[in-house]
Write a protein that holds these residues in place. Sequence first.
Motif, mmCIF file in Angstrom:
data_model
loop_
_atom_site.group_PDB
_atom_site.id
_atom_site.type_symbol
_atom_site.label_atom_id
_atom_site.label_comp_id
_atom_site.label_asym_id
_atom_site.label_seq_id
_atom_site.Cartn_x
_atom_site.Cartn_y
_atom_site.Cartn_z
ATOM 1 N N PHE A 40 -12.509 3.081 8.768
ATOM 2 C CA PHE A 40 -12.504 3.761 7.472
ATOM 3 C C PHE A 40 -12.065 2.798 6.372
ATOM 4 C CE2 PHE A 40 -10.045 5.885 4.159
ATOM 5 C CZ PHE A 40 -10.915 6.870 3.715
ATOM 6 N N SER A 41 -11.029 2.031 6.644
ATOM 7 C CA SER A 41 -10.498 1.102 5.649
ATOM 8 C C SER A 41 -11.521 0.038 5.266
ATOM 9 C CB SER A 41 -9.227 0.441 6.188
ATOM 10 O OG SER A 41 -8.253 1.417 6.522
ATOM 11 N N GLU A 42 -12.246 -0.456 6.249
ATOM 12 C CA GLU A 42 -13.267 -1.458 5.959
ATOM 13 C C GLU A 42 -14.381 -0.876 5.098
ATOM 14 O OE1 GLU A 42 -14.336 -2.624 9.880
ATOM 15 O OE2 GLU A 42 -12.595 -3.957 10.154
ATOM 16 N N ARG A 43 -14.738 0.370 5.357
ATOM 17 C CA ARG A 43 -15.784 1.014 4.554
ATOM 18 C C ARG A 43 -15.307 1.268 3.129
ATOM 19 N NH1 ARG A 43 -18.207 5.593 8.765
ATOM 20 N NH2 ARG A 43 -19.239 4.122 10.190
ATOM 21 N N VAL A 44 -14.055 1.670 2.977
ATOM 22 C CA VAL A 44 -13.509 1.899 1.647
ATOM 23 C C VAL A 44 -13.431 0.591 0.867
ATOM 24 C CG1 VAL A 44 -11.409 2.527 0.396
ATOM 25 C CG2 VAL A 44 -12.263 4.017 2.202
ATOM 26 N N ASP A 45 -13.034 -0.477 1.535
ATOM 27 C CA ASP A 45 -12.987 -1.779 0.868
ATOM 28 C C ASP A 45 -14.360 -2.162 0.325
ATOM 29 O OD1 ASP A 45 -10.292 -2.457 1.046
ATOM 30 O OD2 ASP A 45 -10.511 -3.250 3.071
ATOM 31 N N ALA A 46 -15.380 -1.921 1.136
ATOM 32 C CA ALA A 46 -16.742 -2.256 0.697
ATOM 33 C C ALA A 46 -17.190 -1.358 -0.440
ATOM 34 C CB ALA A 46 -17.710 -2.144 1.881
ATOM 35 N N ALA A 47 -16.846 -0.071 -0.336
ATOM 36 C CA ALA A 47 -17.295 0.891 -1.349
ATOM 37 C C ALA A 47 -16.611 0.680 -2.690
ATOM 38 C CB ALA A 47 -17.046 2.315 -0.855
ATOM 39 N N LEU A 48 -15.322 0.328 -2.669
ATOM 40 C CA LEU A 48 -14.542 0.194 -3.898
ATOM 41 C C LEU A 48 -14.332 -1.257 -4.313
ATOM 42 C CD1 LEU A 48 -11.848 2.959 -3.214
ATOM 43 C CD2 LEU A 48 -13.932 3.139 -4.589
ATOM 44 N N ASP A 49 -14.901 -2.186 -3.539
ATOM 45 C CA ASP A 49 -14.825 -3.617 -3.869
ATOM 46 C C ASP A 49 -13.374 -4.057 -4.096
ATOM 47 O OD1 ASP A 49 -15.758 -6.171 -4.347
ATOM 48 O OD2 ASP A 49 -16.116 -5.831 -6.490
ATOM 49 N N THR A 50 -12.554 -3.814 -3.073
ATOM 50 C CA THR A 50 -11.116 -4.087 -3.194
ATOM 51 C C THR A 50 -10.713 -5.471 -2.693
ATOM 52 O OG1 THR A 50 -10.633 -3.192 -1.003
ATOM 53 C CG2 THR A 50 -10.633 -1.646 -2.868
ATOM 54 N N GLY A 51 -11.672 -6.236 -2.188
ATOM 55 C CA GLY A 51 -11.312 -7.541 -1.653
ATOM 56 C C GLY A 51 -10.561 -7.476 -0.337
ATOM 57 N N GLY A 52 -10.744 -6.388 0.403
ATOM 58 C CA GLY A 52 -10.106 -6.250 1.715
ATOM 59 C C GLY A 52 -8.694 -5.692 1.677
ATOM 60 N N ALA A 53 -8.294 -5.106 0.549
ATOM 61 C CA ALA A 53 -6.914 -4.620 0.405
ATOM 62 C C ALA A 53 -6.562 -3.565 1.439
ATOM 63 C CB ALA A 53 -6.706 -4.065 -1.005
ATOM 64 N N PHE A 54 -7.441 -2.596 1.649
ATOM 65 C CA PHE A 54 -7.121 -1.519 2.586
ATOM 66 C C PHE A 54 -7.204 -1.985 4.041
ATOM 67 C CE2 PHE A 54 -8.291 0.926 -1.230
ATOM 68 C CZ PHE A 54 -7.157 1.710 -1.343
ATOM 69 N N SER A 55 -8.072 -2.936 4.323
ATOM 70 C CA SER A 55 -8.147 -3.492 5.673
ATOM 71 C C SER A 55 -6.862 -4.232 6.030
ATOM 72 C CB SER A 55 -9.347 -4.434 5.798
ATOM 73 O OG SER A 55 -10.558 -3.726 5.647
#
Length: 282
Positions: free
Chosen positions: A60-75
Amino acid sequence: MVNIRDLDPCASPLDYYGAELRRIREEAELKQGQLGSIVFCTGSLIGQIETARKVPTREFSERVDAALDTGGAFSRLVGLVLRSQLPAWFQAYAEMEARATYISSFQPQLVYGLLQTEAYARAVLGVRTEGDLDAKVEARMDRQRLLDRENPPLMWVVMSEAVLHQEIGGREVMRNQLAHLLAMQKREWVQVQILPFAAGAHVGLMGEFNLLRFEDDPDLVYTEDFVQGHMTANPQAVREGSLRYDHLQAASLSVEDSAALIARVMEERYGHQPEPDGRNVA
């Protein structure tokens, strides 16, 4: 229901994760349902994670990072979240385990956590657990990521033959678990030995224990009782644990013979067997 506006991001890694997810989602001007559609889940799940009522997975975290362009913050953050789901008394050991360069483990009853399949772990943790079982299973699986690092720790596990025969989760779960052990042994840094019933009385009768070695820190020995775990760098305790482990290795089958025994039990005890009408069942 938790009021999302009252969520304290300092309360725990899970609360911080939820607060950050909400903040970044709102900055992106997305509703919960919209973000859910993008990352292939329901808006309700997004809401549960944002209110710290549901533990996020690494996927889920990897998908959210991709969707919100967070630079891997949630991962990066999800590792802390999942570690917080481990028992409080176990978290310090998990941190040291992740830093170890050499792990030695003796297991008289269960497959070592780093070598468990998800289904086996779920059966073990589901016997008696409080809270979110899915989160606890995900946390145990996340511990195993250290085995996939570029420089994983060397790991040597001695298990009693009883581990192979103690049916956890059913025959299919056990068959897959033993197959997983055989697959893991193909990694040069993972070695498994079986202490056979024929060994009789042995120095591990007092129970399981682990030894951790590090490049720059003192060695540790870790034991558990039914209440909590105990970790110490006391030289005498480490010396005693190392001596016991040497004796257990010496009394065990070779790595090759151990693999052969695992394969034989997998087929003979958990293999496909015909029912009275001739049909095969797992």
